[in-house]
Design an enzyme around this catalytic site. Structure first.
Site, mmCIF file in Angstrom:
data_model
loop_
_atom_site.group_PDB
_atom_site.id
_atom_site.type_symbol
_atom_site.label_atom_id
_atom_site.label_comp_id
_atom_site.label_asym_id
_atom_site.label_seq_id
_atom_site.Cartn_x
_atom_site.Cartn_y
_atom_site.Cartn_z
ATOM 1 N N LEU A 1 -0.092 -2.124 4.734
ATOM 2 C CA LEU A 1 -1.049 -1.016 4.641
ATOM 3 C C LEU A 1 -1.985 -1.168 3.443
ATOM 4 O O LEU A 1 -2.820 -0.303 3.196
ATOM 5 C CB LEU A 1 -0.299 0.324 4.510
ATOM 6 C CG LEU A 1 0.872 0.561 5.475
ATOM 7 C CD1 LEU A 1 1.442 1.952 5.258
ATOM 8 C CD2 LEU A 1 0.434 0.394 6.921
ATOM 9 N N ALA A 2 -1.839 -2.259 2.691
ATOM 10 C CA ALA A 2 -2.631 -2.409 1.470
ATOM 11 C C ALA A 2 -4.094 -2.674 1.801
ATOM 12 O O ALA A 2 -4.409 -3.277 2.819
ATOM 13 C CB ALA A 2 -2.085 -3.554 0.633
ATOM 14 N N GLY B 1 -7.516 10.901 0.236
ATOM 15 C CA GLY B 1 -8.387 10.772 -0.930
ATOM 16 C C GLY B 1 -9.547 11.754 -0.841
ATOM 17 O O GLY B 1 -10.044 12.048 0.254
ATOM 18 N N ARG C 1 0.965 -3.272 -7.137
ATOM 19 C CA ARG C 1 0.123 -4.166 -7.928
ATOM 20 C C ARG C 1 0.563 -4.082 -9.391
ATOM 21 O O ARG C 1 1.259 -3.140 -9.778
ATOM 22 C CB ARG C 1 -1.338 -3.749 -7.785
ATOM 23 C CG ARG C 1 -1.772 -3.777 -6.338
ATOM 24 C CD ARG C 1 -3.243 -3.544 -6.220
ATOM 25 N NE ARG C 1 -3.954 -4.582 -6.963
ATOM 26 C CZ ARG C 1 -5.237 -4.488 -7.338
ATOM 27 N NH1 ARG C 1 -5.913 -3.414 -7.031
ATOM 28 N NH2 ARG C 1 -5.818 -5.455 -7.989
ATOM 29 N N ASN D 1 -9.361 7.672 12.451
ATOM 30 C CA ASN D 1 -9.241 8.415 11.175
ATOM 31 C C ASN D 1 -7.999 9.306 11.178
ATOM 32 O O ASN D 1 -7.771 10.035 12.144
ATOM 33 C CB ASN D 1 -10.466 9.308 10.965
ATOM 34 C CG ASN D 1 -11.731 8.507 10.778
ATOM 35 O OD1 ASN D 1 -11.960 7.534 11.494
ATOM 36 N ND2 ASN D 1 -12.560 8.895 9.830
ATOM 37 N N GLY E 1 0.834 -1.207 0.000
ATOM 38 C CA GLY E 1 0.000 0.000 0.000
ATOM 39 C C GLY E 1 0.863 1.248 0.000
ATOM 40 O O GLY E 1 0.447 2.299 0.508
ATOM 41 N N ARG F 1 -25.702 8.862 5.764
ATOM 42 C CA ARG F 1 -25.542 7.398 5.771
ATOM 43 C C ARG F 1 -26.596 6.736 6.639
ATOM 44 O O ARG F 1 -26.824 7.162 7.777
ATOM 45 C CB ARG F 1 -24.154 7.035 6.288
ATOM 46 C CG ARG F 1 -23.067 7.560 5.384
ATOM 47 C CD ARG F 1 -21.701 7.159 5.888
ATOM 48 N NE ARG F 1 -20.676 7.809 5.088
ATOM 49 C CZ ARG F 1 -19.381 7.777 5.373
ATOM 50 N NH1 ARG F 1 -18.954 7.130 6.442
ATOM 51 N NH2 ARG F 1 -18.528 8.383 4.592
ATOM 52 N N GLN G 1 -2.019 7.123 1.056
ATOM 53 C CA GLN G 1 -1.672 8.242 1.950
ATOM 54 C C GLN G 1 -0.638 7.811 2.989
ATOM 55 O O GLN G 1 0.438 8.406 3.120
ATOM 56 C CB GLN G 1 -2.917 8.749 2.675
ATOM 57 C CG GLN G 1 -2.584 9.710 3.813
ATOM 58 C CD GLN G 1 -3.788 10.110 4.656
ATOM 59 O OE1 GLN G 1 -4.274 11.210 4.530
ATOM 60 N NE2 GLN G 1 -4.257 9.221 5.520
ATOM 61 N N THR H 1 -11.220 -6.763 11.178
ATOM 62 C CA THR H 1 -11.252 -7.497 12.453
ATOM 63 C C THR H 1 -10.615 -8.876 12.280
ATOM 64 O O THR H 1 -9.856 -9.337 13.141
ATOM 65 C CB THR H 1 -12.705 -7.617 12.962
ATOM 66 O OG1 THR H 1 -13.263 -6.302 13.057
ATOM 67 C CG2 THR H 1 -12.762 -8.273 14.332
HETATM 68 P P1 GDP Z 1 -15.021 7.282 7.633
HETATM 69 O O1 GDP Z 1 -15.006 7.528 9.102
HETATM 70 O O2 GDP Z 1 -13.953 6.341 7.191
HETATM 71 O O3 GDP Z 1 -16.366 6.896 7.124
HETATM 72 O O4 GDP Z 1 -14.602 8.701 6.992
HETATM 73 P P2 GDP Z 1 -15.362 9.784 6.087
HETATM 74 O O5 GDP Z 1 -14.434 10.934 5.967
HETATM 75 O O6 GDP Z 1 -15.856 9.184 4.803
HETATM 76 O O7 GDP Z 1 -16.660 10.200 6.935
HETATM 77 C C1 GDP Z 1 -16.577 10.804 8.188
HETATM 78 C C2 GDP Z 1 -17.945 11.260 8.648
HETATM 79 O O8 GDP Z 1 -18.367 12.367 7.881
HETATM 80 C C3 GDP Z 1 -19.056 10.215 8.523
HETATM 81 O O9 GDP Z 1 -19.789 10.207 9.730
HETATM 82 C C4 GDP Z 1 -19.945 10.743 7.389
HETATM 83 O O10 GDP Z 1 -21.317 10.396 7.555
HETATM 84 C C5 GDP Z 1 -19.752 12.234 7.570
HETATM 85 N N1 GDP Z 1 -20.056 12.989 6.345
HETATM 86 C C6 GDP Z 1 -20.942 14.022 6.249
HETATM 87 N N2 GDP Z 1 -20.977 14.462 4.975
HETATM 88 C C7 GDP Z 1 -20.133 13.709 4.260
HETATM 89 C C8 GDP Z 1 -19.755 13.697 2.873
HETATM 90 O O11 GDP Z 1 -20.232 14.487 2.052
HETATM 91 N N3 GDP Z 1 -18.827 12.761 2.497
HETATM 92 C C9 GDP Z 1 -18.268 11.870 3.397
HETATM 93 N N4 GDP Z 1 -17.333 11.003 2.986
HETATM 94 N N5 GDP Z 1 -18.621 11.868 4.697
HETATM 95 C C10 GDP Z 1 -19.534 12.758 5.128
#
Ligand code: GDP
Length: 329
Positions: free
Chosen positions: A79-80, A192, A34, A185, A9, A285, A13, A161
């Site tokens: 990290l991949a 990305g 790859r 995070n 990987g 979501r 990042q 997991t």
């Molecule tokens: P994740 O923790 O790996 O899912 O990282 P993300 O950066 O994709 O999302 C972090 C949080 O931001 C999540 O709770 C999403 O629901 C919220 N979020 C709100 N608006 C957005 C959006 O437009 N794009 C993404 N990616 N996340 C969003």
């Protein structure tokens, strides 16, 4: 003699920051690519002359074995894998192959190269597995630490997991120095653009330059424990330098919201986020992980690891980098 590290990987990042960090420490660094990956057109373009490469696929054990045989590393950083959680629903099986089974194949490659079986212990290769806070999913306690129960809520989390457990299993079964970093995070100017922090900083820069007018976001109240990727790769390296192999939670221990991210990013470029952000219900979501927040006390105490940037500094750095990059074309 220089230590040798093999990074899977490496074009991602974390791979790019880790490669820089290890080169700075005097390591000879190998990257696994790859078959269709072009490092010169990736995040490690500026490092290509300083790195060695070998090609392998994560669904092909023999190719992983020969990558380990070729590089003969002292340390392997795995990290991949796919990293954007929502899309792992669309290719759940592939995610399981790479993020789950891929870990087993890597551990098996090490076991074979080091000639380990149940009667021999150790082996010369140290192994780091990139585990994830997504493993906690539907959390049973907050903040989460190394022994918090896992309840993953996505194919990504389930596969990670498995990778986590199999890494510990090889440590316990074969005496391997194999450890996992349960990373929350982590963001940077190299994140990305599908991830929310980078989506926001890119949009703020584009709006400032008149390339875009509105930014569509989902849940503004969603919170995360966001840190700086450049700090997290240092923890990976530290985890492989300890007298005893063990797993660590890596995070900041503080929560911030999507709304705050937008405020800071737009402020950094001299705008007010409220003039540009539109909430789009399609981006909300349905099944979110609950609030994930790290308790990194073990990493603080045993690794001496601490984040170097505050959340505000992180988002400012990302927004400034995007504005600079987009302004200079
Ligand atoms: P994740 O923790 O790996 O899912 O990282 P993300 O950066 O994709 O999302 C972090 C949080 O931001 C999540 O709770 C999403 O629901 C919220 N979020 C709100 N608006 C957005 C959006 O437009 N794009 C993404 N990616 N996340 C969003």
């Amino acid at each position: 003699m220089a230590k040798r590290a093999l990074i899977t990987g490496i074009t991602g990042q974390d791979g790019s920051y880790l490669a820089e960090h290890l080169l700075g420490l005097g390591y000879q660094v190998w990257g696994v690519l790859r078959h269709d990956s072009d490092p010169a057109a990736s995040r490690i373009a500026h490092l290509v002359g300083d790195l060695s490469f070998t090609r392998a696929e994560f669904d092909d054990s023999a190719s992983l074995l020969s990558a380990v045989e070729r590089a003969r590393p002292d340390e392997i950083y795995n990290l991949a894998g796919t990293s954007y959680v929502p899309t792992t629903w669309r290719h759940a099986e592939l995610t399981t192959e790479v993020n789950g089974m891929g870990v087993l194949r890597m551990l098996e490659a090490i076991r074979v190269v080091c000639g380990l079986d149940e009667s021999t212990a150790g082996g010369g290769i140290r192994f780091y597995q990139a585990s994830s806070s997504e493993m906690f999913g539907k959390v049973t306690e907050t903040p989460q630490h190394e022994t918090t129960i896992f309840h993953p809520r996505s194919p990504y989390g389930v596969a990670k997991t498995y990778g986590h457990h199999i890494t510990r299993n090889y440590r316990e079964s074969f005496g391997m120095y194999a450890v996992s970093g349960i990373m929350f995070n982590h963001e940077s100017p190299r994140r990305g653009s599908e991830f929310v922090t980078r989506k926001i900083t890119l949009a703020a820069a584009n709006i400032k330059l008149g390339h875009q007018d509105k930014l569509h976001l989902g849940n503004l109240d969603a919170q995360r424990d966001w840190g700086y990727a450049g700090d997290y790769v240092k923890a990976m390296h530290l985890m492989l330098q300890q007298p005893t192999p063990t797993d660590y939670v890596i995070g900041t221990g503080t929560l911030h919201s999507v709304r705050e991210t937008a405020r800071i990013a737009f402020e950094t470029v001299g705008l007010d986020w409220r003039d540009h952000v539109v909430v789009d219900p399609d981006l909300i979501r349905p099944a979110e992980v609950e609030t994930l927040c790290a308790n990194p006390a073990k990493a603080h105490a045993e690794l001496g690891w601490k984040p170097s940037l505050t959340f505000e500094e992180l988002i400012q750095t990302m927004a400034e980098a995007d504005l600079r990059r987009l302004s200079t074309g």
